[in-house]
Design a protein around this motif. Structure first.
Motif, PDB file in Angstrom:
ATOM      1  N   ILE A 115       1.049  -1.224  -0.134  1.00 36.98           N
ATOM      2  CA  ILE A 115       0.550  -0.103  -0.425  1.00 36.98           C
ATOM      3  C   ILE A 115       1.130   1.217  -0.386  1.00 36.98           C
ATOM      4  CG2 ILE A 115      -1.396   1.603   1.750  1.00 36.98           C
ATOM      5  CD1 ILE A 115      -2.560  -1.385   1.845  1.00 36.98           C
ATOM      6  N   ALA A 116       1.439   1.144   0.590  1.00 32.04           N
ATOM      7  CA  ALA A 116       3.248   2.568   1.109  1.00 32.04           C
ATOM      8  C   ALA A 116       3.430   2.401  -0.400  1.00 32.04           C
ATOM      9  CB  ALA A 116       3.784   2.087   1.704  1.00 32.04           C
ATOM     10  N   ALA A 117       3.297   1.598  -0.715  1.00 30.76           N
ATOM     11  CA  ALA A 117       4.636   1.834  -2.278  1.00 30.76           C
ATOM     12  C   ALA A 117       3.696   2.557  -3.263  1.00 30.76           C
ATOM     13  CB  ALA A 117       5.132   0.327  -2.803  1.00 30.76           C
ATOM     14  N   ALA A 118       2.526   1.783  -3.163  1.00 27.42           N
ATOM     15  CA  ALA A 118       1.396   2.128  -4.504  1.00 27.42           C
ATOM     16  C   ALA A 118       0.975   4.137  -4.076  1.00 27.42           C
ATOM     17  CB  ALA A 118      -0.187   1.274  -4.248  1.00 27.42           C
ATOM     18  N   THR A 119       1.702   4.612  -3.078  1.00 27.28           N
ATOM     19  CA  THR A 119       0.484   5.747  -3.444  1.00 27.28           C
ATOM     20  C   THR A 119       2.258   6.788  -3.940  1.00 27.28           C
ATOM     21  OG1 THR A 119       2.435   5.749  -1.231  1.00 27.28           O
ATOM     22  CG2 THR A 119       0.953   5.741  -0.127  1.00 27.28           C
ATOM     23  N   GLY A 120       3.413   6.281  -4.204  1.00 33.54           N
ATOM     24  CA  GLY A 120       3.827   6.971  -5.517  1.00 33.54           C
ATOM     25  C   GLY A 120       4.823   7.284  -4.431  1.00 33.54           C
ATOM     26  N   ASN A 121       4.770   7.400  -3.219  1.00 38.23           N
ATOM     27  CA  ASN A 121       5.103   9.136  -2.403  1.00 38.23           C
ATOM     28  C   ASN A 121       7.057   8.178  -1.429  1.00 38.23           C
ATOM     29  OD1 ASN A 121       6.478   9.942  -0.145  1.00 38.23           O
ATOM     30  ND2 ASN A 121       4.318  11.384  -1.036  1.00 38.23           N
ATOM     31  N   ALA A 122       7.645   8.532  -1.695  1.00 38.68           N
ATOM     32  CA  ALA A 122       8.701   8.012  -1.493  1.00 38.68           C
ATOM     33  C   ALA A 122       9.300   7.911  -0.223  1.00 38.68           C
ATOM     34  CB  ALA A 122      10.214   8.242  -2.235  1.00 38.68           C
ATOM     35  N   PHE A 123       8.713   8.867   0.639  1.00 34.19           N
ATOM     36  CA  PHE A 123       9.159   8.999   2.075  1.00 34.19           C
ATOM     37  C   PHE A 123       7.821   8.151   3.109  1.00 34.19           C
ATOM     38  CE2 PHE A 123      10.070  13.530  -0.237  1.00 34.19           C
ATOM     39  CZ  PHE A 123      11.417  13.288   0.355  1.00 34.19           C
ATOM     40  N   LEU A 124       6.447   7.900   2.034  1.00 29.24           N
ATOM     41  CA  LEU A 124       6.033   7.158   2.893  1.00 29.24           C
ATOM     42  C   LEU A 124       6.672   5.872   2.580  1.00 29.24           C
ATOM     43  CD1 LEU A 124       2.118   8.627   1.645  1.00 29.24           C
ATOM     44  CD2 LEU A 124       4.095   8.760   3.863  1.00 29.24           C
ATOM     45  N   LEU A 125       7.397   5.250   1.902  1.00 29.10           N
ATOM     46  CA  LEU A 125       7.571   3.749   1.663  1.00 29.10           C
ATOM     47  C   LEU A 125       8.835   3.631   2.346  1.00 29.10           C
ATOM     48  CD1 LEU A 125       7.454   0.595   0.456  1.00 29.10           C
ATOM     49  CD2 LEU A 125       8.941   2.085  -1.734  1.00 29.10           C
ATOM     50  N   ASP A 126       9.604   4.559   2.768  1.00 26.10           N
ATOM     51  CA  ASP A 126      10.959   4.336   3.229  1.00 26.10           C
ATOM     52  C   ASP A 126      10.353   4.463   5.124  1.00 26.10           C
ATOM     53  OD1 ASP A 126      13.853   4.465   3.233  1.00 26.10           O
ATOM     54  OD2 ASP A 126      13.212   6.524   4.688  1.00 26.10           O
ATOM     55  N   ALA A 127       9.297   5.625   5.178  1.00 30.15           N
ATOM     56  CA  ALA A 127       8.771   5.516   6.333  1.00 30.15           C
ATOM     57  C   ALA A 127       8.767   3.894   7.177  1.00 30.15           C
ATOM     58  CB  ALA A 127       7.933   6.033   6.693  1.00 30.15           C
ATOM     59  N   VAL A 128       7.576   3.275   6.310  1.00 23.96           N
ATOM     60  CA  VAL A 128       7.229   1.335   6.714  1.00 23.96           C
ATOM     61  C   VAL A 128       8.633   0.618   5.903  1.00 23.96           C
ATOM     62  CG1 VAL A 128       5.921  -0.393   5.378  1.00 23.96           C
ATOM     63  CG2 VAL A 128       5.096   1.886   5.156  1.00 23.96           C
ATOM     64  N   ASP A 129       9.498   0.837   5.249  1.00 29.26           N
ATOM     65  CA  ASP A 129      10.643   0.158   4.850  1.00 29.26           C
ATOM     66  C   ASP A 129      12.033  -0.102   6.524  1.00 29.26           C
ATOM     67  OD1 ASP A 129      10.368  -1.122   2.511  1.00 29.26           O
ATOM     68  OD2 ASP A 129      11.224   0.606   1.923  1.00 29.26           O
ATOM     69  N   LYS A 130      11.639   1.447   7.197  1.00 22.49           N
ATOM     70  CA  LYS A 130      12.393   2.106   7.810  1.00 22.49           C
ATOM     71  C   LYS A 130      12.490   0.880   9.063  1.00 22.49           C
ATOM     72  CE  LYS A 130      14.955   5.918   7.726  1.00 22.49           C
ATOM     73  NZ  LYS A 130      15.057   6.679   6.148  1.00 22.49           N
ATOM     74  N   LEU A 131       9.943   0.945   9.632  1.00 23.19           N
ATOM     75  CA  LEU A 131      10.240  -0.116  10.330  1.00 23.19           C
ATOM     76  C   LEU A 131      10.535  -1.550  10.684  1.00 23.19           C
ATOM     77  CD1 LEU A 131       6.340   1.337  10.879  1.00 23.19           C
ATOM     78  CD2 LEU A 131       8.481   2.111  12.482  1.00 23.19           C
ATOM     79  N   GLY A 132       9.702  -2.581   9.175  1.00 26.99           N
ATOM     80  CA  GLY A 132      10.511  -3.961   8.796  1.00 26.99           C
ATOM     81  C   GLY A 132       9.254  -3.893   9.364  1.00 26.99           C
ATOM     82  N   ALA A 133       9.183  -5.108   9.670  1.00 27.48           N
ATOM     83  CA  ALA A 133       8.287  -6.385   9.700  1.00 27.48           C
ATOM     84  C   ALA A 133       8.017  -6.444  11.491  1.00 27.48           C
ATOM     85  CB  ALA A 133       8.786  -7.824   9.790  1.00 27.48           C
ATOM     86  N   VAL A 134       8.822  -5.036  11.829  1.00 28.79           N
ATOM     87  CA  VAL A 134       8.473  -5.684  13.980  1.00 28.79           C
ATOM     88  C   VAL A 134       7.612  -4.650  13.738  1.00 28.79           C
ATOM     89  CG1 VAL A 134      10.070  -3.284  13.368  1.00 28.79           C
ATOM     90  CG2 VAL A 134       9.959  -4.880  15.106  1.00 28.79           C
ATOM     91  N   MET A 135       6.690  -3.940  12.761  1.00 24.55           N
ATOM     92  CA  MET A 135       5.682  -2.751  12.860  1.00 24.55           C
ATOM     93  C   MET A 135       4.438  -4.464  13.019  1.00 24.55           C
ATOM     94  SD  MET A 135       5.240  -1.861   9.326  1.00 24.55           S
ATOM     95  CE  MET A 135       3.513  -1.671   8.084  1.00 24.55           C
ATOM     96  N   ILE A 136       4.557  -5.286  12.759  1.00 21.53           N
ATOM     97  CA  ILE A 136       3.181  -6.043  12.791  1.00 21.53           C
ATOM     98  C   ILE A 136       3.338  -6.852  13.811  1.00 21.53           C
ATOM     99  CG2 ILE A 136       2.186  -8.251  11.302  1.00 21.53           C
ATOM    100  CD1 ILE A 136       2.405  -5.770   9.183  1.00 21.53           C
ATOM    101  N   ALA A 137       1.862  -6.462  14.369  1.00 22.52           N
ATOM    102  CA  ALA A 137       0.918  -6.871  16.242  1.00 22.52           C
ATOM    103  C   ALA A 137       1.141  -8.229  15.392  1.00 22.52           C
ATOM    104  CB  ALA A 137       0.403  -6.665  17.114  1.00 22.52           C
ATOM    105  N   MET A 138       0.968  -9.679  16.335  1.00 20.26           N
ATOM    106  CA  MET A 138       0.672 -11.043  15.512  1.00 20.26           C
ATOM    107  C   MET A 138       0.662 -11.997  16.827  1.00 20.26           C
ATOM    108  SD  MET A 138       0.088 -12.612  13.568  1.00 20.26           S
ATOM    109  CE  MET A 138       1.107 -11.684  12.055  1.00 20.26           C
ATOM    110  N   PRO A 139      -1.097 -10.762  17.456  1.00 24.71           N
ATOM    111  CA  PRO A 139      -1.491 -11.928  18.929  1.00 24.71           C
ATOM    112  C   PRO A 139      -1.602 -13.229  18.897  1.00 24.71           C
ATOM    113  CG  PRO A 139      -2.465  -8.897  18.531  1.00 24.71           C
ATOM    114  CD  PRO A 139      -1.728 -10.035  16.889  1.00 24.71           C
ATOM    115  N   ARG A 140      -1.644 -14.080  19.686  1.00 24.22           N
ATOM    116  CA  ARG A 140      -2.029 -15.338  19.175  1.00 24.22           C
ATOM    117  C   ARG A 140      -3.167 -15.549  18.715  1.00 24.22           C
ATOM    118  NH1 ARG A 140      -0.405 -16.429  23.852  1.00 24.22           N
ATOM    119  NH2 ARG A 140      -2.864 -16.646  25.093  1.00 24.22           N
TER     120      ARG A 140
END
Length: 225
Positions: free
Chosen positions: A146-171
């Motif tokens: 979704i971030a990539a589809a914005t075409g905005n490199a700053f938004l994509l970079d923000a998500v890339d900096k977070l990485g997969a750690v941003m995903i919460a996976m409760p049991r």
């Protein structure tokens, strides 16, 4: 200390993708080929591919194989560590602000091929219930797409900096049947993107991440807010 064979495979594939020896869009060796070449079991190979997907380096399509993506940029600034429940709740607040607007922009700009990638990620995420490594990888691929589809490199970079750690996976989420809970929330976002509805996409993303925050608090024994 000698590294394990799965770690060596991960390092080899990662280096080849980052160096461009496996070009963006190029298909990786098949699971069978990797099993034969590296002497690993199928589950070990799949864990390696899931890790690469979580790092934003590959995209796996059921029945088609895994394909190299353009490597995400290396972080240029440090981010706060995510260690405690409060850290993760704060991270979700940040994601609500960032990703709701990203979803709105993506709804106005997304292409057909980008929609197809997101649809694949939703299906694969639902199919990965019970396998945390795969589920996290597919979930991150959805949000990064979704971030990539914005075409905005700053938004994509923000998500890339977070990485997969941003995903919460409760049991509890891993035990949720496909088509309900987070799966239904992802589909609501996808539907709004497909309809080209910026306001609807932003609202659906906010609903999804607010629900993620509530599930995280519930699993930790806190009263949802």
């Amino acid at each position: 200390m000698t590294r394990s064979r799965p770690a060596e495979l991960h390092s080899d594939l990662r280096r080849r993708i980052v160096d461009g020896r496996i070009a963006p869009g190029e298909k990786l060796p098949s699971e069978s080929a990797l099993i034969e070449t590296w002497g690993l079991g199928r589950s070990a190979v799949r864990e390696v591919l899931a890790r690469l997907q979580a790092e934003g380096l590959v995209h796996t399509r059921r029945g088609a194989g895994s394909f190299a993506l353009t490597p995400p940029p290396e972080p240029t600034a440090s981010l706060p560590a995510v260690r405690t429940l409060e850290d993760r709740l704060a991270l979700l607040e940040y994601r609500i602000a960032l990703e709701s607007e990203s979803a709105a922009l993506a709804a106005a700009r997304i292409s057909g091929p980008e929609l197809a990638v997101l649809a694949d990620a939703v299906v694969l995420c639902e199919a990965s219930a019970g396998n945390p490594a795969e589920a996290v990888g597919h979930d991150f691929a959805f949000h990064r797409g979704i971030a990539a589809a914005t075409g905005n490199a700053f938004l994509l970079d923000a998500v890339d900096k977070l990485g997969a750690v941003m995903i919460a996976m409760p049991r509890a989420r891993l035990e949720t049947a496909a088509g309900s809970g987070a799966g239904a929330e992802h589909r609501a976002v996808l539907d709004a993107l497909r309809d080209g509805d910026p306001a609807g996409a932003a609202a659906a993303m906010r609903t999804h991440l607010t629900a993620s925050r509530r599930r995280l608090r519930r699993e930790a024994g806190h009263t949802p807010r």
